[in-house]
Design a protein around this motif. Structure first.
Motif, PDB file in Angstrom:
ATOM      1  N   SER A 217       8.994  -8.905  11.308  1.00 60.96           N
ATOM      2  CA  SER A 217       7.707  -9.447  11.731  1.00 60.96           C
ATOM      3  C   SER A 217       6.598  -8.535  11.244  1.00 60.96           C
ATOM      4  O   SER A 217       6.836  -7.415  10.793  1.00 60.96           O
ATOM      5  CB  SER A 217       7.656  -9.573  13.255  1.00 60.96           C
ATOM      6  N   ASP A 218       5.377  -9.041  11.317  1.00 59.27           N
ATOM      7  CA  ASP A 218       4.218  -8.232  10.942  1.00 59.27           C
ATOM      8  C   ASP A 218       3.697  -7.424  12.120  1.00 59.27           C
ATOM      9  O   ASP A 218       2.745  -6.657  11.974  1.00 59.27           O
ATOM     10  CB  ASP A 218       3.100  -9.139  10.415  1.00 59.27           C
ATOM     11  N   GLU A 219       4.340  -7.592  13.280  1.00 53.28           N
ATOM     12  CA  GLU A 219       3.894  -6.873  14.476  1.00 53.28           C
ATOM     13  C   GLU A 219       4.239  -5.389  14.342  1.00 53.28           C
ATOM     14  O   GLU A 219       5.382  -5.022  14.066  1.00 53.28           O
ATOM     15  CB  GLU A 219       4.560  -7.447  15.716  1.00 53.28           C
ATOM     16  N   GLU A 220       3.257  -4.546  14.546  1.00 55.56           N
ATOM     17  CA  GLU A 220       3.474  -3.106  14.502  1.00 55.56           C
ATOM     18  C   GLU A 220       3.610  -2.554  15.918  1.00 55.56           C
ATOM     19  O   GLU A 220       3.149  -3.166  16.883  1.00 55.56           O
ATOM     20  CB  GLU A 220       2.324  -2.408  13.779  1.00 55.56           C
ATOM     21  N   PHE A 221       4.254  -1.420  16.030  1.00 48.15           N
ATOM     22  CA  PHE A 221       4.379  -0.744  17.323  1.00 48.15           C
ATOM     23  C   PHE A 221       3.998   0.721  17.144  1.00 48.15           C
ATOM     24  O   PHE A 221       4.017   1.253  16.028  1.00 48.15           O
ATOM     25  CB  PHE A 221       5.796  -0.873  17.890  1.00 48.15           C
ATOM     26  N   ALA A 222       3.680   1.353  18.232  1.00 39.66           N
ATOM     27  CA  ALA A 222       3.306   2.772  18.206  1.00 39.66           C
ATOM     28  C   ALA A 222       4.514   3.607  18.624  1.00 39.66           C
ATOM     29  O   ALA A 222       4.974   3.513  19.762  1.00 39.66           O
ATOM     30  CB  ALA A 222       2.132   3.030  19.135  1.00 39.66           C
ATOM     31  N   ARG A 223       5.022   4.375  17.701  1.00 33.91           N
ATOM     32  CA  ARG A 223       6.144   5.270  18.009  1.00 33.91           C
ATOM     33  C   ARG A 223       5.631   6.390  18.912  1.00 33.91           C
ATOM     34  O   ARG A 223       4.626   7.026  18.610  1.00 33.91           O
ATOM     35  CB  ARG A 223       6.695   5.853  16.717  1.00 33.91           C
ATOM     36  N   PRO A 224       6.305   6.673  20.038  1.00 34.10           N
ATOM     37  CA  PRO A 224       5.833   7.733  20.944  1.00 34.10           C
ATOM     38  C   PRO A 224       5.668   9.061  20.216  1.00 34.10           C
ATOM     39  O   PRO A 224       6.556   9.490  19.471  1.00 34.10           O
ATOM     40  CB  PRO A 224       6.938   7.806  22.003  1.00 34.10           C
ATOM     41  N   ASP A 225       4.545   9.713  20.420  1.00 29.22           N
ATOM     42  CA  ASP A 225       4.264  10.973  19.736  1.00 29.22           C
ATOM     43  C   ASP A 225       5.273  12.059  20.097  1.00 29.22           C
ATOM     44  O   ASP A 225       5.553  12.946  19.286  1.00 29.22           O
ATOM     45  CB  ASP A 225       2.838  11.448  20.076  1.00 29.22           C
ATOM     46  N   ASP A 226       5.799  12.008  21.318  1.00 27.71           N
ATOM     47  CA  ASP A 226       6.703  13.063  21.769  1.00 27.71           C
ATOM     48  C   ASP A 226       8.177  12.723  21.530  1.00 27.71           C
ATOM     49  O   ASP A 226       9.059  13.453  21.976  1.00 27.71           O
ATOM     50  CB  ASP A 226       6.476  13.353  23.253  1.00 27.71           C
ATOM     51  N   PHE A 227       8.452  11.629  20.811  1.00 31.10           N
ATOM     52  CA  PHE A 227       9.854  11.265  20.574  1.00 31.10           C
ATOM     53  C   PHE A 227      10.451  12.150  19.494  1.00 31.10           C
ATOM     54  O   PHE A 227       9.904  12.276  18.400  1.00 31.10           O
ATOM     55  CB  PHE A 227       9.979   9.803  20.170  1.00 31.10           C
ATOM     56  N   ASP A 228      11.585  12.768  19.793  1.00 34.40           N
ATOM     57  CA  ASP A 228      12.307  13.640  18.864  1.00 34.40           C
ATOM     58  C   ASP A 228      13.683  13.027  18.642  1.00 34.40           C
ATOM     59  O   ASP A 228      14.521  13.023  19.543  1.00 34.40           O
ATOM     60  CB  ASP A 228      12.426  15.049  19.457  1.00 34.40           C
ATOM     61  N   LEU A 229      13.921  12.493  17.441  1.00 35.36           N
ATOM     62  CA  LEU A 229      15.165  11.775  17.162  1.00 35.36           C
ATOM     63  C   LEU A 229      16.395  12.665  17.329  1.00 35.36           C
ATOM     64  O   LEU A 229      17.390  12.263  17.936  1.00 35.36           O
ATOM     65  CB  LEU A 229      15.123  11.189  15.750  1.00 35.36           C
ATOM     66  N   ALA A 230      16.335  13.891  16.793  1.00 35.96           N
ATOM     67  CA  ALA A 230      17.483  14.797  16.889  1.00 35.96           C
ATOM     68  C   ALA A 230      17.779  15.160  18.339  1.00 35.96           C
ATOM     69  O   ALA A 230      18.942  15.199  18.765  1.00 35.96           O
ATOM     70  CB  ALA A 230      17.227  16.060  16.062  1.00 35.96           C
ATOM     71  N   ALA A 231      16.727  15.427  19.124  1.00 36.21           N
ATOM     72  CA  ALA A 231      16.918  15.771  20.534  1.00 36.21           C
ATOM     73  C   ALA A 231      17.466  14.579  21.314  1.00 36.21           C
ATOM     74  O   ALA A 231      18.348  14.733  22.176  1.00 36.21           O
ATOM     75  CB  ALA A 231      15.597  16.236  21.143  1.00 36.21           C
ATOM     76  N   TYR A 232      16.959  13.383  21.019  1.00 36.67           N
ATOM     77  CA  TYR A 232      17.468  12.186  21.694  1.00 36.67           C
ATOM     78  C   TYR A 232      18.951  12.003  21.399  1.00 36.67           C
ATOM     79  O   TYR A 232      19.742  11.714  22.295  1.00 36.67           O
ATOM     80  CB  TYR A 232      16.696  10.940  21.247  1.00 36.67           C
ATOM     81  N   TRP A 233      19.334  12.141  20.131  1.00 34.60           N
ATOM     82  CA  TRP A 233      20.726  11.898  19.751  1.00 34.60           C
ATOM     83  C   TRP A 233      21.658  12.920  20.400  1.00 34.60           C
ATOM     84  O   TRP A 233      22.762  12.575  20.830  1.00 34.60           O
ATOM     85  CB  TRP A 233      20.880  11.927  18.241  1.00 34.60           C
ATOM     86  N   ALA A 234      21.228  14.179  20.480  1.00 27.00           N
ATOM     87  CA  ALA A 234      22.049  15.205  21.134  1.00 27.00           C
ATOM     88  C   ALA A 234      22.252  14.861  22.608  1.00 27.00           C
ATOM     89  O   ALA A 234      23.368  14.971  23.140  1.00 27.00           O
ATOM     90  CB  ALA A 234      21.394  16.572  20.993  1.00 27.00           C
ATOM     91  N   ALA A 235      21.187  14.426  23.286  1.00 26.25           N
ATOM     92  CA  ALA A 235      21.292  14.046  24.699  1.00 26.25           C
ATOM     93  C   ALA A 235      22.147  12.787  24.853  1.00 26.25           C
ATOM     94  O   ALA A 235      22.932  12.670  25.801  1.00 26.25           O
ATOM     95  CB  ALA A 235      19.901  13.821  25.289  1.00 26.25           C
ATOM     96  N   TYR A 236      22.014  11.854  23.925  1.00 27.62           N
ATOM     97  CA  TYR A 236      22.799  10.617  23.968  1.00 27.62           C
ATOM     98  C   TYR A 236      24.295  10.918  23.840  1.00 27.62           C
ATOM     99  O   TYR A 236      25.121  10.339  24.555  1.00 27.62           O
ATOM    100  CB  TYR A 236      22.343   9.696  22.843  1.00 27.62           C
ATOM    101  N   GLN A 237      24.643  11.836  22.942  1.00 21.90           N
ATOM    102  CA  GLN A 237      26.052  12.187  22.773  1.00 21.90           C
ATOM    103  C   GLN A 237      26.613  12.854  24.025  1.00 21.90           C
ATOM    104  O   GLN A 237      27.746  12.592  24.430  1.00 21.90           O
ATOM    105  CB  GLN A 237      26.218  13.107  21.560  1.00 21.90           C
ATOM    106  N   ARG A 238      25.810  13.742  24.649  1.00 20.00           N
ATOM    107  CA  ARG A 238      26.271  14.388  25.878  1.00 20.00           C
ATOM    108  C   ARG A 238      26.492  13.360  26.979  1.00 20.00           C
ATOM    109  O   ARG A 238      27.499  13.398  27.690  1.00 20.00           O
ATOM    110  CB  ARG A 238      25.254  15.446  26.332  1.00 20.00           C
ATOM    111  N   ASP A 239      25.550  12.445  27.112  1.00 18.95           N
ATOM    112  CA  ASP A 239      25.674  11.411  28.135  1.00 18.95           C
ATOM    113  C   ASP A 239      26.867  10.509  27.855  1.00 18.95           C
ATOM    114  O   ASP A 239      27.605  10.122  28.770  1.00 18.95           O
ATOM    115  CB  ASP A 239      24.384  10.592  28.190  1.00 18.95           C
ATOM    116  N   PHE A 240      27.083  10.173  26.584  1.00 14.94           N
ATOM    117  CA  PHE A 240      28.222   9.337  26.201  1.00 14.94           C
ATOM    118  C   PHE A 240      29.532  10.029  26.560  1.00 14.94           C
ATOM    119  O   PHE A 240      30.463   9.407  27.093  1.00 14.94           O
ATOM    120  CB  PHE A 240      28.170   9.050  24.702  1.00 14.94           C
TER     121      PHE A 240
END
Length: 309
Positions: A205-228
């Protein structure tokens, strides 16, 4: 070392256009006073570097100024070419782009570093997927990557494990992760993690979104793996392991007088652990839980009776 720090300042300013002394100091883990001295040294060496005062000020290079890659060490040049992943790049539609970029970097390297880069490319090869696993087809991967890059919303039909299996989802894709040969897209709102190969239908779609400024992909993935991991291994088994046998998840292990190791092993379920420990044959003995021990004993009894015939 100071020489390496000076090159780092040049490369940072080339990639980020303008940085304050405080930002440079934080990035390089030195004091602001050290940054001032380094900037003076660069200016004395003829580098066209300028400092602007005021709230929006900072250091910047003269427009169009670029430094050649002569600041690379042999180890850095080797690591650069070792990090190239032609397989994943091709899956993202960037195979030719990666090849062109490596060619340009190689041409810019001094002869001795070029030899190091050629040597590392000829002796190491990255193959991400594991053995005994078919390649996962992800036909929508380039479209997902494009949406990640351009912050565009995706409307997808996604297949999940729970009923109903096929569901419509509106995704705000924040980033892509390659794990063991399988691509995942991390998307908001949430965020949540989705397997790209489980996208059955995709509409951009042509709809844009604002990616959160404080989002850290590497940190999210590390936390996701621990939770998994925490959600996956909800039980424990007490086992004895033969001398020399190691179990990757074993904790609180101690060696007994007979040389066997007594260890606690996190398990996903009795059903899953049943198959895991049977693969060890006579090199493992499950002591607890009783349900798992009894089930393994019953299976071994059935096997003994079958082979006795």
């Amino acid at each position: 070392m100071k020489a390496g720090r000076l090159v780092s300042i040049l490369l940072l300013l080339q990639t980020r256009a303008r940085m304050t002394a405080a930002q440079l100091a934080e990035e390089l883990e030195v004091s602001v006073r050290t940054v001032y001295r380094d900037v003076e040294a660069l200016g004395a060496a003829g580098v066209p570097l300028y400092g602007d005062a005021g709230h929006a000020g900072g250091y910047r290079l003269l427009d169009g100024y670029r430094t050649r890659l002569t600041g690379l060490t042999a180890d850095e040049a080797e690591a650069l070419f070792l990090a190239g992943a032609p397989g994943p790049a091709a899956e993202l539609g960037l195979g030719s782009v990666l090849a062109a970029a490596q060619l340009k970097v190689r041409a810019a390297l001094p002869p001795e570093l070029r030899a190091h880069a050629d040597r590392i490319s000829g002796r190491f090869h990255l193959d991400a997927p594991g053995w005994y696993a078919d390649a996962e087809e992800a036909p929508y991967l380039p479209a997902v990557a494009d949406a990640v890059w351009n912050s565009r919303v995706l409307n997808v039909l996604y297949r999940r494990w729970a009923e109903p299996t096929d569901v419509e989802r509106r995704l705000e894709p924040y980033g892509l992760v390659l794990k063991a040969g399988r691509w995942y897209v991390v998307a908001g709102p949430g965020p949540h993690t989705f397997r790209v190969d489980q996208i059955l239908r995709l509409a951009s779609s042509d709809e844009e979104f604002a990616r959160p400024d404080d989002f850290d992909l590497a940190a999210y993935w590390a936390a996701y793996q621990r939770d998994f991991h925490d959600r996956l291994y909800r039980g424990e088994a007490l086992v004895r392991l033969a001398p020399g046998v190691r179990f990757p998840r074993a904790v609180d292990s101690r060696t007994e007088d007979d040389g066997w190791t007594l260890a606690t092993v996190p398990i996903e379920s009795v059903e899953h652990a049943h198959g895991e420990f049977l693969r060890l044959g006579t090199d493992a003995e499950v002591l607890e839980p009783a349900e798992l021990r009894d089930r393994i004993a019953a299976t071994v009894g059935e096997l003994a009776a079958r082979y006795a015939r």
